[in-house]
Design an enzyme around this catalytic site. Structure first.
Site, PDB file in Angstrom:
ATOM      1  N   SER A  97       0.842  -1.191   0.000  1.00  6.99           N
ATOM      2  CA  SER A  97       0.000   0.000   0.000  1.00  6.99           C
ATOM      3  C   SER A  97       0.878   1.241   0.000  1.00  6.99           C
ATOM      4  CB  SER A  97      -0.915   0.009   1.229  1.00  6.99           C
ATOM      5  OG  SER A  97      -1.621   1.238   1.325  1.00  6.99           O
TER       6      SER A  97
ATOM      7  N   GLY B  54       4.028   4.001   3.444  1.00  4.02           N
ATOM      8  CA  GLY B  54       3.701   2.779   2.716  1.00  4.02           C
ATOM      9  C   GLY B  54       3.798   1.589   3.650  1.00  4.02           C
ATOM     10  N   LYS B  55       3.323   0.449   3.196  1.00  2.00           N
ATOM     11  CA  LYS B  55       3.440  -0.785   3.985  1.00  2.00           C
ATOM     12  C   LYS B  55       3.200  -1.963   3.067  1.00  2.00           C
ATOM     13  CE  LYS B  55       4.320  -1.588   8.407  1.00  2.00           C
ATOM     14  NZ  LYS B  55       5.227  -0.774   9.230  1.00  2.00           N
ATOM     15  N   GLY B  56       3.826  -3.088   3.387  1.00  2.00           N
ATOM     16  CA  GLY B  56       3.641  -4.292   2.597  1.00  2.00           C
ATOM     17  C   GLY B  56       3.528  -5.509   3.477  1.00  2.00           C
TER      18      GLY B  56
END
Length: 417
Positions: A59, A104-106
């Site tokens: 994201s 962001g993040k994953g």
């Protein structure tokens, strides 16, 4: 009671901050949703020759203040909404710390305990290949998170550089030193938690050295925070991990507990404890300071009524549900929010990125000094907003500071197209 949706929790926190800001409602609504979310299915060959598929996400929530920034986690509980929420929290974490990043993040839905090292490497490289068009030193800079570390970051960096035929150490942070990492990165989240604890006790005209402390979660952040808080003179009387909690009213040797956990895999059975407890019992202990350092939603509304700490410093991301936060505010419990308390990780990731771009290595002392300055400045900005705006708690004050900085960046850039 159903578990709180972390993305809805984030949106509630932004709404709370919006009540104290002169911000257009449409602009605030824009800041409540990610700009884009990558959802992909990885097909990876296992050691036995079979093919297994994994759902993965990245994201990119907001890039108004700089490249998207945030970790990648491997956990069976990863969801699209969780990744969206965590990427949003990163936006406001970097903003409250005033470092030039977005959020962001994953994550990949998997339990790393079920896979060999070679399988995890292939899974990681497959994800890095999917991420390749979306990441870059000036685009999106991932980092470690739950169940990932230097090893996985090195694999991502190597995959990206090989596919791009370039040298780009700043494409990822949290790397090993020999691969372009930074001194002080491993301990950074725990160190910022300690700085936040020290600052809030000073703000409350109390002395951290006189405090009793319980730490829920004894991974990297929790164990480092416990050690550094104990070094300030506080008595860490209880710690826990997924196996349960250990307690000694006279204080635990935090380094010995860490060594025991490293050797045995859990804190349970540590011989320096006088009793073993459940995680829930630890969260409701009568202590001066509670440090939740595990996963999201550790304390819900029901449990919040039983929390007996005077101060909560959030080393984990989102350990309180919004309803729990409201309960603690009503009860007069001071909470230092995650977006400030655990910002050490992303702050030293920023330092690593700067060093990579400069091709120059900082000393650990410089890293720690720069981190302390950023966390203390952020704490002062938060408490100033709390007093000036009359926010009900420090969390809302932190979001007031952070959202205003993101709005200023957005509005200052004009409209496009």
């Amino acid at each position: 009671m159903p578990e709180a949706n972390p993305f809805e929790s984030l949106q509630e926190q932004l709404d709370d901050a919006g009540e104290f800001l002169d911000v257009n409602a449409d602009v605030l609504e824009r800041l409540k949703h990610p700009e884009r979310v990558l959802e992909t299915t990885l097909s990876v060959e296992m050691d036995d020759g079979t093919i297994e598929t994994f759902k993965a996400f990245r994201s990119q929530f907001n890039g108004d203040r700089g490249p998207y920034k945030g970790g990648i986690r491997y956990h069976p509980g990863v969801t699209r909404d969780e990744v969206k929420a965590l990427s949003g929290w990163m936006v406001y974490k970097t903003a409250v710390a005033d470092i030039p990043y977005g959020g962001g993040k994953g994550g990949i839905i998997l339990d790393p305990e079920e896979y060999s090292d070679s399988e995890l490497e292939r899974i990681t490289r497959a994800f890095a290949t999917e991420l390749r068009p979306f990441i870059g030193e000036d685009k999106d800079v991932p980092a470690p998170d739950v169940n990932t570390g230097q090893r996985e970051m090195n694999w991502i960096k190597d995959t990206y550089e090989t596919l791009e035929d370039t040298t780009a150490p700043g494409v990822i942070t949290g790397k090993a030193l020999e691969n372009g990492g930074s001194e002080g990165r491993v301990n950074a989240t725990g160190r910022s938690t300690m700085f936040a604890a020290r600052e809030v006790f000073d703000y409350l005209d109390r002395d951290l050295s006189d405090a009793t402390v319980a730490v829920q979660g004894y991974g990297n952040a929790g164990s480092v925070a416990a050690k550094l808080i104990a070094d300030q003179g506080a008595d860490v009387v209880a710690v826990s991990d997924s196996s349960g909690a250990v307690h000694n009213p006279d204080g635990l040797d935090t380094r010995a507990v860490k060594a025991f956990k490293t050797e045995t895999g859990s804190v349970s059975g540590y011989e320096g404890a006088t009793e073993e407890l459940s995680n829930e019992a630890l969260l409701t202990m009568d202590v001066d300071l509670l440090v939740p350092a595990a996963l999201e939603n550790a304390i819900d509304e029901d449990l919040a009524h039983d929390v007996d700490a005077d101060v909560v410093v959030e080393a984990a991301n989102g350990p309180l549900t919004p309803d729990a936060d409201d309960v603690l505010t009503e009860r007069g419990v001071t909470v230092v929010p995650d977006i400030l308390a655990n910002a050490g990780g992303v702050t030293v990731s920023y330092f690593e990125w700067v060093q990579n771009r400069q091709r120059f290595q900082w000393t650990e002392d410089r890293v720690n000094e720069e981190l302390e300055a950023i966390i203390t400045d952020a704490f002062d900005a938060m408490t100033d907003a709390h007093e000036d705006a009359g926010t009900p708690n420090l969390r809302t004050a932190a979001y007031v500071v952070a959202v205003q900085r993101v709005v200023d960046a957005y509005e200052g850039s004009g409209s496009w197209p």
